[in-house]
Motif scaffolding. Structure first.
Motif, short mmCIF file in Angstrom:
data_model
loop_
_atom_site.label_atom_id
_atom_site.label_comp_id
_atom_site.label_asym_id
_atom_site.label_seq_id
_atom_site.Cartn_x
_atom_site.Cartn_y
_atom_site.Cartn_z
N LEU A 131 0.79 -1.22 0.23
CA LEU A 131 -0.04 -0.09 0.01
C LEU A 131 1.09 1.29 0.05
O LEU A 131 0.55 2.19 -0.80
CB LEU A 131 -0.88 -0.07 1.25
CG LEU A 131 -1.92 1.33 1.50
CD1 LEU A 131 -2.73 1.20 0.37
CD2 LEU A 131 -2.35 1.29 2.92
N ILE A 132 1.80 1.27 1.03
CA ILE A 132 2.70 2.58 0.91
C ILE A 132 3.89 2.23 0.23
O ILE A 132 4.52 1.29 0.22
CB ILE A 132 3.25 2.54 2.33
CG1 ILE A 132 1.81 2.63 3.38
CG2 ILE A 132 3.98 3.95 2.62
CD1 ILE A 132 2.01 2.77 4.93
N GLY A 133 4.26 3.23 -0.52
CA GLY A 133 5.50 3.10 -1.52
C GLY A 133 6.92 3.38 -0.73
O GLY A 133 7.48 4.48 -0.60
N ARG A 134 7.28 2.38 0.21
CA ARG A 134 8.40 2.41 0.93
C ARG A 134 9.68 2.64 0.04
O ARG A 134 9.83 2.16 -1.01
CB ARG A 134 8.56 1.37 1.96
CG ARG A 134 7.53 0.93 2.84
CD ARG A 134 7.44 2.12 3.93
NE ARG A 134 6.32 2.05 4.84
CZ ARG A 134 5.93 2.82 5.78
NH1 ARG A 134 6.45 4.14 5.76
NH2 ARG A 134 5.25 2.46 6.82
N PRO A 135 10.79 3.19 0.17
CA PRO A 135 12.10 3.46 -0.45
C PRO A 135 12.52 2.16 -0.41
O PRO A 135 12.55 0.86 0.51
CB PRO A 135 12.77 4.24 0.30
CG PRO A 135 12.39 4.35 1.87
CD PRO A 135 10.90 4.07 1.62
N GLU A 136 13.02 1.81 -1.66
CA GLU A 136 13.67 0.24 -2.15
C GLU A 136 15.05 0.05 -1.34
O GLU A 136 15.64 1.18 -1.00
CB GLU A 136 13.68 0.24 -3.52
CG GLU A 136 12.44 -0.68 -3.86
CD GLU A 136 11.75 -0.44 -5.05
OE1 GLU A 136 10.51 -0.46 -5.48
OE2 GLU A 136 12.60 0.21 -6.05
#
Ligand SMILES: CCC[C@H]1O[C@@H](n2cnc3c(N)ncnc32)[C@H](O)[C@@H]1O
Length: 483
Positions: free
Chosen positions: A478-483
């Motif tokens: 859901l949340i675009g966490r840093p890769e």
């Protein structure tokens, strides 16, 4: 016709109507007196407004798919399949993109080519070209209430024909079918054209036929802050009520954090009721619709069913009257009837398992309802002020000034200066306000929530969060966490 927030007189309406019906040869078959008689001959089980009100009374959430193909027989087969094999409670007719742009010539070609190809070469049902006679065949050959769902800035002729044919609900609105759907169609003209549609529905109501109107809640379906979509929904509800519409379904597109989604529906319903009452519309029958995730979908069908089921549970727990169903083919394109039916079955399974259950209140839920209502009030107060008490004028000015601002909308009349991003629990917040008039307290609250995410992720609060969030669900989170 000059835009003003005032119910059209019958003379004004019928004067414009003469031009509208000339838009395509099938327009000449629309006869309102005959249509009223036909509607009154239909069984109550086919009336959209009634089915929604019964569901609201019973506290259940109805399931409705989207669906539309070029040819009448195949469209009927599709709709009945979604009824019998999918378990749909309400049926659509999703209208094709040419009709949405009033390109009826292209529809004619599409119909001919579909006949030759033996499959639909249009991405929906070309209701104008099929005319009252053709659309009435759909009404006669199906067993559930029918709604036209589209994305048409100028839906006057389409609505005339399909409502006369016996459809009892019409989706759209002067904002929600312009800003997310059109690039350079005048907002003022679309508001006027949708006043026409609402006045037509008001005319049916005055002649004893209840037609449901459903503004398109999700807008761009991409990280739209709940207060922005609720503000637009309430405005379209007021625009409809002024023209004599009585049965209104206000909608919201799932954002993904359960508490925020439930809060959005609860805030929408109660705040809309407050505005209807304050402005003297005391006989509105209000229901709500929750759209399953409208953003990018995973291609993997099992994951897609996860998204669909998650949306079904949020709708049920929110107590929405209706949920709009997605399909496991969402990432690919127009679904097969089998895939469409499977999406409905998965949805109905979840609705049945959760029947009677609603998300109970909690401090977090109450806080989110309060935030959403306060933000929505900031926006609507400014719209009313800009219009000097005229909501319609206020809407036009509010978009000119970026007070109403829908993220990622194609319209050149949309400022596109406000930017959203998810906070650390996935709630959609205002990252950049543009000219959206939130109070300092509310702006600070949004930023504080985003700062928490920044701290957690070890990065600054920037537009990169927005970008990461846009791709997240398609990638499985859901949340675009840093890769
Ligand atoms: C709000 C409109 C976007 C959604 O509307 C679906 N959609 C569009 N056209 C059809 C169709 N002809 N049959 C079934 N679903 C359809 C898309 O997939 C998307 O989810």
């Amino acid at each position: 016709m000059k835009l003003k927030f005032k119910k059209w007189t019958e003379e004004e309406f019928f004067q414009v109507r003469e031009e509208v019906l000339k838009g395509w040869p099938t327009g000449k078959d629309v006869d309102l007196e005959e249509a009223v008689k036909y509607h009154k001959s239909l069984p109550a089980s086919k009336n959209f407004s009634k089915k929604l009100l019964d569901a609201k009374k019973a506290g259940i959430t109805l399931a409705q798919p989207r669906a539309g193909v070029a040819l009448i027989d195949e469209h009927i087969e599709l709709l009945n399949f979604l009824d019998t094999e999918g378990g749909a409670d309400l049926l659509p007719s999703t209208i094709d993109s040419y009709t949405r742009q009033n390109k009826y010539e292209n529809c004619e070609k599409g119909i001919e080519e579909s006949k030759k190809a033996g499959r639909s070469l249009l991405n929906g049902f070309p209701g104008v070209n099929h005319g009252v006679t053709g659309c009435r065949r759909v009404v006669e050959a199906t067993n559930l209430p029918l709604q036209l769902r589209h994305g048409t800035p100028d839906a006057r002729l389409l609505s005339e024909i399909m409502l006369a044919a016996g459809f009892t609900s019409d989706e759209g609105g002067g904002i929600s079918y312009n800003v997310p759907y059109a690039k350079s169609v005048s907002l003022e003209k679309t508001l006027i054209d949708w006043q026409y549609v609402d006045r037509l529905v008001g005319w049916y109501e005055e002649h004893g036929v209840s037609i449901n109107r459903e503004p398109f809640g999700p807008l761009t379906g991409t990280l739209v802050p709940p207060s922005m979509s609720n503000a637009v929904g309430i405005l379209e509800g007021l625009m409809a009520a002024e023209q004599g519409v009585k049965n209104i379904t206000l909608g919201y597109g799932q954002c993904g954090n359960l508490i925020q989604d439930v809060a959005a529906i609860r805030a929408l319903e109660s705040q809309a009721e407050e505005y209807f009452k304050e402005f003297g519309y005391n006989d509105i029958q209000l229901t709500t619709v929750f759209h399953q995730w409208m953003g990018g979908f995973p291609e993997d069908e099992a994951k897609a069913f996860g998204v669909i089921s998650n949306g079904a549970s949020a709708a049920a727990l929110a107590g929405a009257t209706k949920v709009i169903v997605k399909t496991p083919h969402e990432a690919i394109g127009v679904p097969t009837k089998e895939a469409n039916a499977a999406g409905i079955r998965a949805t109905k399974m979840v609705l049945n398992l959760l029947r009677g259950q609603k998300l109970s209140t909690s401090p977090e839920l109450e806080k989110e309802i309060e935030i959403i209502k306060a933000e929505t009030k900031c926006i609507l107060d400014k719209v009313y002020e800009l219009g000097n008490g005229d909501w319609a004028i206020g809407i036009v000015k509010a978009f000119e000034q970026g007070v109403l601002d829908v993220p990622f909308a194609p319209s050149i009349y949309n400022a596109g200066k406000m930017m959203p991003a998810r906070d650390n629990v996935g709630k959609v917040r205002y990252l950049a306000l543009g000219n959206v008039p939130l109070s300092k307290e509310l702006a600070d609250y949004n930023m504080a929530q985003l700062e928490e995410r920044g701290k957690f992720e070890g990065r600054p609060v920037t537009f990169q969060m927005t970008v990461d969030d846009i791709f997240a669900v398609g990638k499985g989170t859901l949340i675009g966490r840093p890769e």
